[in-house]
Design a protein around this motif. Structure first.
Motif, PDB file in Angstrom:
ATOM      1  N   CYS A 148      -5.377  -0.039  -5.979  1.00 25.61           N
ATOM      2  CA  CYS A 148      -5.074   1.387  -5.805  1.00 25.61           C
ATOM      3  C   CYS A 148      -6.125   2.067  -4.942  1.00 25.61           C
ATOM      4  CB  CYS A 148      -5.025   2.086  -7.165  1.00 25.61           C
ATOM      5  SG  CYS A 148      -3.698   1.509  -8.242  1.00 25.61           S
ATOM      6  N   VAL A 149      -5.688   3.048  -4.192  1.00 25.59           N
ATOM      7  CA  VAL A 149      -6.596   3.909  -3.443  1.00 25.59           C
ATOM      8  C   VAL A 149      -6.133   5.346  -3.644  1.00 25.59           C
ATOM      9  CG1 VAL A 149      -7.307   2.249  -1.674  1.00 25.59           C
ATOM     10  CG2 VAL A 149      -5.190   3.565  -1.360  1.00 25.59           C
ATOM     11  N   ALA A 150      -7.038   6.278  -3.411  1.00 30.06           N
ATOM     12  CA  ALA A 150      -6.707   7.700  -3.506  1.00 30.06           C
ATOM     13  C   ALA A 150      -6.397   8.240  -2.120  1.00 30.06           C
ATOM     14  CB  ALA A 150      -7.871   8.471  -4.122  1.00 30.06           C
ATOM     15  N   SER A 151      -5.278   8.926  -1.998  1.00 31.18           N
ATOM     16  CA  SER A 151      -4.871   9.500  -0.723  1.00 31.18           C
ATOM     17  C   SER A 151      -5.650  10.784  -0.455  1.00 31.18           C
ATOM     18  CB  SER A 151      -3.371   9.801  -0.740  1.00 31.18           C
ATOM     19  OG  SER A 151      -2.972  10.404   0.470  1.00 31.18           O
ATOM     20  N   GLU A 152      -6.213  10.877   0.754  1.00 33.34           N
ATOM     21  CA  GLU A 152      -6.964  12.053   1.153  1.00 33.34           C
ATOM     22  C   GLU A 152      -6.396  12.582   2.471  1.00 33.34           C
ATOM     23  OE1 GLU A 152      -9.021  13.405  -0.823  1.00 33.34           O
ATOM     24  OE2 GLU A 152      -9.557  11.825  -2.245  1.00 33.34           O
ATOM     25  N   MET A 153      -7.102  13.395   3.145  1.00 30.14           N
ATOM     26  CA  MET A 153      -6.734  13.937   4.455  1.00 30.14           C
ATOM     27  C   MET A 153      -7.867  13.620   5.426  1.00 30.14           C
ATOM     28  SD  MET A 153      -3.801  15.569   4.423  1.00 30.14           S
ATOM     29  CE  MET A 153      -2.588  16.091   3.206  1.00 30.14           C
ATOM     30  N   PRO A 154      -7.581  13.563   6.715  1.00 30.11           N
ATOM     31  CA  PRO A 154      -6.346  13.922   7.400  1.00 30.11           C
ATOM     32  C   PRO A 154      -5.306  12.815   7.378  1.00 30.11           C
ATOM     33  CG  PRO A 154      -7.978  13.229   9.001  1.00 30.11           C
ATOM     34  CD  PRO A 154      -8.671  13.208   7.676  1.00 30.11           C
ATOM     35  N   GLN A 155      -4.049  13.227   7.636  1.00 28.61           N
ATOM     36  CA  GLN A 155      -2.940  12.315   7.865  1.00 28.61           C
ATOM     37  C   GLN A 155      -2.348  12.648   9.222  1.00 28.61           C
ATOM     38  OE1 GLN A 155      -0.374  13.011   4.494  1.00 28.61           O
ATOM     39  NE2 GLN A 155      -1.726  11.929   3.071  1.00 28.61           N
ATOM     40  N   ALA A 156      -1.709  11.666   9.855  1.00 19.48           N
ATOM     41  CA  ALA A 156      -1.109  11.919  11.166  1.00 19.48           C
ATOM     42  C   ALA A 156       0.220  11.179  11.264  1.00 19.48           C
ATOM     43  CB  ALA A 156      -2.048  11.485  12.288  1.00 19.48           C
ATOM     44  N   PHE A 157       1.110  11.760  12.071  1.00 17.77           N
ATOM     45  CA  PHE A 157       2.468  11.239  12.185  1.00 17.77           C
ATOM     46  C   PHE A 157       2.988  11.457  13.601  1.00 17.77           C
ATOM     47  CE2 PHE A 157       1.629  13.105   8.081  1.00 17.77           C
ATOM     48  CZ  PHE A 157       2.063  12.150   7.170  1.00 17.77           C
ATOM     49  N   ARG A 214      -9.520   3.566   5.744  1.00 13.73           N
ATOM     50  CA  ARG A 214     -10.516   3.791   4.699  1.00 13.73           C
ATOM     51  C   ARG A 214     -11.554   4.812   5.164  1.00 13.73           C
ATOM     52  NH1 ARG A 214      -9.906  -0.050   0.715  1.00 13.73           N
ATOM     53  NH2 ARG A 214      -8.579  -1.810   1.304  1.00 13.73           N
ATOM     54  N   GLY A 215     -11.773   5.795   4.309  1.00 17.28           N
ATOM     55  CA  GLY A 215     -12.729   6.842   4.624  1.00 17.28           C
ATOM     56  C   GLY A 215     -13.814   6.932   3.571  1.00 17.28           C
ATOM     57  N   SER A 216     -14.627   7.955   3.693  1.00 16.48           N
ATOM     58  CA  SER A 216     -15.762   8.135   2.799  1.00 16.48           C
ATOM     59  C   SER A 216     -15.499   9.279   1.830  1.00 16.48           C
ATOM     60  CB  SER A 216     -17.025   8.434   3.602  1.00 16.48           C
ATOM     61  OG  SER A 216     -18.049   8.924   2.758  1.00 16.48           O
ATOM     62  N   PRO A 217     -15.711   9.063   0.529  1.00 12.95           N
ATOM     63  CA  PRO A 217     -15.580  10.165  -0.433  1.00 12.95           C
ATOM     64  C   PRO A 217     -16.574  11.290  -0.174  1.00 12.95           C
ATOM     65  CG  PRO A 217     -15.657   8.032  -1.559  1.00 12.95           C
ATOM     66  CD  PRO A 217     -16.036   7.788  -0.127  1.00 12.95           C
ATOM     67  N   GLN A 218     -17.661  11.008   0.558  1.00 13.16           N
ATOM     68  CA  GLN A 218     -18.650  12.038   0.843  1.00 13.16           C
ATOM     69  C   GLN A 218     -18.164  13.043   1.894  1.00 13.16           C
ATOM     70  OE1 GLN A 218     -19.790   8.662   0.308  1.00 13.16           O
ATOM     71  NE2 GLN A 218     -20.147   9.522  -1.732  1.00 13.16           N
ATOM     72  N   VAL A 219     -17.151  12.661   2.672  1.00 13.88           N
ATOM     73  CA  VAL A 219     -16.633  13.537   3.720  1.00 13.88           C
ATOM     74  C   VAL A 219     -15.238  14.041   3.385  1.00 13.88           C
ATOM     75  CG1 VAL A 219     -15.987  13.695   6.165  1.00 13.88           C
ATOM     76  CG2 VAL A 219     -18.011  12.387   5.488  1.00 13.88           C
ATOM     77  N   HIS A 220     -14.393  13.149   2.891  1.00 17.03           N
ATOM     78  CA  HIS A 220     -12.982  13.478   2.714  1.00 17.03           C
ATOM     79  C   HIS A 220     -12.725  13.981   1.293  1.00 17.03           C
ATOM     80  CE1 HIS A 220     -13.073  10.508   6.072  1.00 17.03           C
ATOM     81  NE2 HIS A 220     -12.407  11.513   6.610  1.00 17.03           N
ATOM     82  N   TRP A 221     -13.121  15.213   1.074  1.00 18.17           N
ATOM     83  CA  TRP A 221     -12.886  15.831  -0.222  1.00 18.17           C
ATOM     84  C   TRP A 221     -12.422  17.268  -0.011  1.00 18.17           C
ATOM     85  CZ3 TRP A 221     -16.262  19.928  -1.517  1.00 18.17           C
ATOM     86  CH2 TRP A 221     -17.425  20.019  -0.742  1.00 18.17           C
ATOM     87  N   LYS A 222     -11.809  17.791  -1.033  1.00 24.48           N
ATOM     88  CA  LYS A 222     -11.167  19.106  -0.958  1.00 24.48           C
ATOM     89  C   LYS A 222     -11.888  20.096  -1.864  1.00 24.48           C
ATOM     90  CE  LYS A 222      -6.579  21.179  -1.646  1.00 24.48           C
ATOM     91  NZ  LYS A 222      -5.191  20.885  -2.082  1.00 24.48           N
ATOM     92  N   ILE A 223     -12.093  21.306  -1.379  1.00 27.60           N
ATOM     93  CA  ILE A 223     -12.631  22.371  -2.224  1.00 27.60           C
ATOM     94  C   ILE A 223     -11.537  22.782  -3.207  1.00 27.60           C
ATOM     95  CG2 ILE A 223     -13.435  24.757  -2.248  1.00 27.60           C
ATOM     96  CD1 ILE A 223     -14.807  24.218   0.419  1.00 27.60           C
TER      97      ILE A 223
END
Length: 255
Positions: A176-185, A224-233
């Motif tokens: 499992c992984v947690a979906s974060e942003m950004p996304q692109a299409f 794959r990204g970093s939890p230190q950058v890809h987080w939401k307020i």
């Protein structure tokens, strides 16, 4: 440190593509508490949504930013853009009464731009921080595969919830992984997917990658990204965390 991206990026090729950003910012920020939605709260004197817009304005190949705002806050948003001088390449669109309906409004507006974008990035107005190499990898993967998004490792084991809050099963955390942003299409893929989505999905859906996969049949590439950058307020304490992040980044840039 940001995880190494799995997609080789041709920066010139990305620069030559027409890329727009949809920023849903019509939510009421219930989890934050208080009467002011979190995207309007200030970090170091600047509203969160303005920090997010500014982050994308620093990316030279982002040509258009579509800011999706609650109808009763459109004039407030326009004033904020003027006050904080972050209105360049930004168009404001009225959002819907759910997250998915707001995103759909932003995607539909892409067709009204002077030049229709090939690719559209979906991000959150309450996510003010970007890692540009990761953003480039997501956009390149969307160009190659049709849809892509950032993920981070699951820190905790995920349980499925049954009736009356009894556990049904535990998922394999390694799978499992947690979906974060950004996304692109690709624009035509995500627009078609939203057009096919049910009212139930438009009212309660939260994951754009899922409906792109479900209705367009694309194989979604995860970066794959970093939890230190890809987080939401999300909560009030996140405002302090964002302030510390910006100060640390500013100090690093001046070294």
């Amino acid at each position: 440190m940001e995880a190494r991206c799995q997609i080789p990026c041709d920066q010139q090729a990305i620069a030559d593509r027409r890329v727009a950003v949809v920023l849903p910012a019509a939510g009421d920020g219930i989890r934050m508490g208080g009467v002011v939605p979190k995207q309007y709260m200030k970090v170091l004197g600047t509203p969160v949504l303005c920090h997010t817009i500014h982050s994308f304005q620093q990316v030279p190949w982002v040509k258009d930013i579509i800011l999706v705002i609650a109808p009763d806050r459109i004039e407030q948003a326009r004033q904020l853009l003027r006050d904080h001088q972050c209105g360049r390449c930004v168009e404001i669109v009225a959002g819907g009464n759910t997250r998915f309906r707001s995103i759909f409004s932003g995607i539909q507006h892409c067709k009204s731009l002077e030049v229709t974008p090939e690719l559209v990035i979906v991000h959150d107005a309450a996510r003010p921080f970007l890692n540009v190499p990761t953003l480039e990898a997501v956009v390149e993967a969307a160009h190659q595969h049709g849809a892509s998004g950032v993920v981070v490792p699951c820190v905790s084991t995920v349980l499925t919830l049954g009736e009356n809050d009894f556990m049904e099963t535990a998922l394999n955390r390694a799978a499992c992984v947690a979906s974060e942003m950004p996304q692109a299409f690709k624009l035509e893929i995500i627009q078609s997917a939203f057009e096919k989505a049910t009212d139930e999905e438009l009212d309660h859906g939260t994951e754009c990658l899922h409906i792109a996969h479900k209705y367009s049949g694309v194989k979604v590439k995860l970066i794959r990204g970093s939890p230190q950058v890809h987080w939401k307020i999300t909560y009030r304490q996140d405002l302090q965390r964002a302030e510390e992040f910006i100060k640390a980044r500013t100090e690093q840039d001046t070294v």
